[in-house]
Design an enzyme around this catalytic site. Structure first.
Site, PDB file in Angstrom:
ATOM      1  N   ASP A   1     -47.139  44.572  -9.099  1.00  0.00           N
ATOM      2  CA  ASP A   1     -48.277  44.032  -8.859  1.00  0.00           C
ATOM      3  C   ASP A   1     -48.422  41.259  -8.874  1.00  0.00           C
ATOM      4  O   ASP A   1     -48.542  41.933  -7.949  1.00  0.00           O
ATOM      5  CB  ASP A   1     -48.989  44.568  -9.375  1.00  0.00           C
ATOM      6  CG  ASP A   1     -50.767  43.357  -8.727  1.00  0.00           C
ATOM      7  OD1 ASP A   1     -50.992  43.675  -7.693  1.00  0.00           O
ATOM      8  OD2 ASP A   1     -51.785  42.942  -9.692  1.00  0.00           O
TER       9      ASP A   1
ATOM     10  N   ARG B   1     -48.649  38.081  -1.113  1.00  0.00           N
ATOM     11  CA  ARG B   1     -50.125  38.319  -0.386  1.00  0.00           C
ATOM     12  C   ARG B   1     -50.862  37.280  -0.843  1.00  0.00           C
ATOM     13  O   ARG B   1     -50.745  37.098   1.107  1.00  0.00           O
ATOM     14  CB  ARG B   1     -50.565  39.170  -1.250  1.00  0.00           C
ATOM     15  CG  ARG B   1     -49.538  41.158  -0.791  1.00  0.00           C
ATOM     16  CD  ARG B   1     -50.700  42.145  -1.163  1.00  0.00           C
ATOM     17  NE  ARG B   1     -52.641  42.192  -1.557  1.00  0.00           N
ATOM     18  CZ  ARG B   1     -53.356  42.380  -2.020  1.00  0.00           C
ATOM     19  NH1 ARG B   1     -53.056  43.035  -3.488  1.00  0.00           N
ATOM     20  NH2 ARG B   1     -54.104  42.649  -2.275  1.00  0.00           N
TER      21      ARG B   1
HETATM   22  N1  URA Z   1     -57.615  40.674  -7.749  1.00  0.00           N
HETATM   23  C1  URA Z   1     -56.606  41.268  -7.918  1.00  0.00           C
HETATM   24  O1  URA Z   1     -56.634  41.673  -8.845  1.00  0.00           O
HETATM   25  N2  URA Z   1     -55.796  42.277  -6.875  1.00  0.00           N
HETATM   26  C2  URA Z   1     -55.824  41.663  -5.369  1.00  0.00           C
HETATM   27  O2  URA Z   1     -55.346  42.463  -4.667  1.00  0.00           O
HETATM   28  C3  URA Z   1     -57.663  41.551  -5.497  1.00  0.00           C
HETATM   29  C4  URA Z   1     -57.932  40.773  -6.529  1.00  0.00           C
END
Ligand code: URA
Length: 438
Positions: free
Chosen positions: A175, A182
């Protein structure tokens, strides 16, 4: 890589990123094994950023089925460590907010819930852009440190009950890479990606139960209430799929929360709430979220207001700050320069919009434009009135706080048209609009 090693590397890979991208580009559902491979191969840096960016854009445009979102979340959890607090002997419950302007709720909420004997492991982040970061706010307290080892976190949860600290780099590393990608490819807004990003970190953190504060409106990530509801439903379902009992509140972020926007001033306001005072909206949301958290932890009848009024929550706050090296009695930073804006006419403050006030606070130095920038803890905005309040001509509306007066002009530019005085104000909607459960 030599031609020979490129062939042997690809020969052992079970899938091809281009096939996965094409499936999503053409609106199909990516099979579970291919999606798990895609996330794993991206974490191993076998799948390139350019390929993952194309995939993220295809998800943004074509969405994902519920089962794909579950697999994506699970694969991101599997990319790193999974913490466990099962040896604590206490129920654990966490809260996550999708972020807003003046949102300091974690600060009074974590010690309030811990005052009932529940452990609150709150892994938080730093702010980027107009929404503030919980760690930035707490770092205005002299001596307080955000970085704790897993053992320190465990010991603090056992002895104090509440921890607010930085998430280690071992949690959901897939992530971490994907979120940064992103951010620079216009793919932040995809609901499947937001939901899997938030929930992978929360599930990997090892909490038993979770309350989500999903915000909608001007200062929120999701401006539109229907989109915020869809995000909340998706995250609640992901929690249920992973055995984490999850409830969401849909809350209004059209106006800033409370009267303080910044860092040190938000800590001050949080301490007021812990002392049994504070602005009504901050108290209302803190109490609503605490009730949800305690219900999930098996205490649906806990008298939350009493723990604010009688100092039990404040006691936990003081011990929580001291356990992380902070001095709860130390003076907080104050700004070198201030600039107060007054009401040009008498009337009612009919509108005070969260987003421009968040941007103005950021321009004053309360937030950062790049991850490596420092924040100025004393910078921000103190509001003196809230929408719906009557004002007299010449009455102070808000005060800008900065270390350098040269910042005021750009902050005032952001505030142009951001507030209005009228004969009356439109009826305010509820702060907590809806409760969403599995
Ligand atoms: N906070 C996060 O951790 N991820 C996202 O995609 C958006 C906000």
């Amino acid at each position: 890589m030599s031609a020979e090693s490129a062939v042997s590397a690809s020969a052992v890979e079970a899938f091809d990123a281009v096939d996965v991208i094409r499936t999503k580009r053409d609106g199909g559902a990516v099979p579970e094994d291919a999606l798990r491979w895609m996330i794993d191969a991206y974490t191993r840096e076998y799948v390139a950023d350019s390929q993952m960016a194309a995939f993220a854009m295809a998800v943004l445009l074509n969405g994902m089925e519920r089962d794909e979102i579950r697999v994506m979340t699970d694969a991101m959890i599997a990319s790193g460590e999974r913490m466990s607090f099962s040896g604590l002997g206490k129920r654990t419950v966490d809260k996550h907010s999708t972020g807003g302007v003046g949102d300091k709720i974690t600060l009074p909420l974590a010690p309030l819930v811990a005052a009932f004997g529940v452990a609150v492991p709150q892994l938080s982040g730093r702010g980027l852009g107009h929404t503030g970061g919980t760690l930035d706010k707490l770092e205005s307290i002299p001596g307080w440190r955000a970085a704790l080892s897993n053992d320190e976190m465990f010991a603090q949860l056992r002895d104090v009950g509440a921890v607010i600290c930085a998430a280690g780099s071992g949690l959901a590393p897939a992530d971490k890479r994907l979120y940064a990608l992103r951010d620079v490819t216009g793919t932040v807004e995809a609901i499947p990606l937001i939901a899997s990003s938030i929930m992978s970190k929360k599930i990997a953190e090892g909490t038993e139960s979770l309350v989500l504060d999903v915000k909608f409106g001007s200062g929120a990530f999701m401006k539109d209430v229907d989109k915020a509801r869809e995000l909340a439903r998706t995250m609640v379902a992901l929690g249920a799929d992973s055995g984490v009992a999850t409830t969401a509140l849909l809350t209004d972020m059209n106006a800033p929360l409370g009267l303080a926007i910044g860092n040190a001033n938000e800590v001050r306001e949080s301490v007021e709430v812990l002392a049994g005072g504070g602005p009504a909206d901050v108290v209302e949301l803190t109490v609503a979220l605490a009730r949800e958290m305690l219900a999930l932890a098996g205490q649906p009848d806990a008298d939350v207001e009493a723990a604010l009024a009688d100092g039990r929550a404040m006691d936990v706050w003081r011990r929580m700050i001291q356990a992380q090296g902070g001095d709860p009695d130390a003076a907080l930073p104050t700004p070198r320069e201030t600039h107060t804006v007054t009401a040009p006419t008498a009337g009612v403050l009919s509108r005070l919009e969260a987003l421009p006030f968040g941007i103005a606070a950021w321009r004053l130095g309360a937030g950062r434009a790049r991850a490596q920038d420092p924040v100025i803890h004393a910078a921000g905005i103190d509001l003196h009135v809230k929408p719906g309040d009557e004002v007299a001509a010449g009455q102070p509306l808000f005060t800008l706080l900065a270390d350098d007066g040269a910042r005021f002009d750009r902050a005032l530019d952001a505030l142009h048209g951001a507030w209005e005085i009228d004969d009356d104000a439109p009826a305010a909607g509820p702060l907590v609009l809806e409760r969403i459960t599995a």
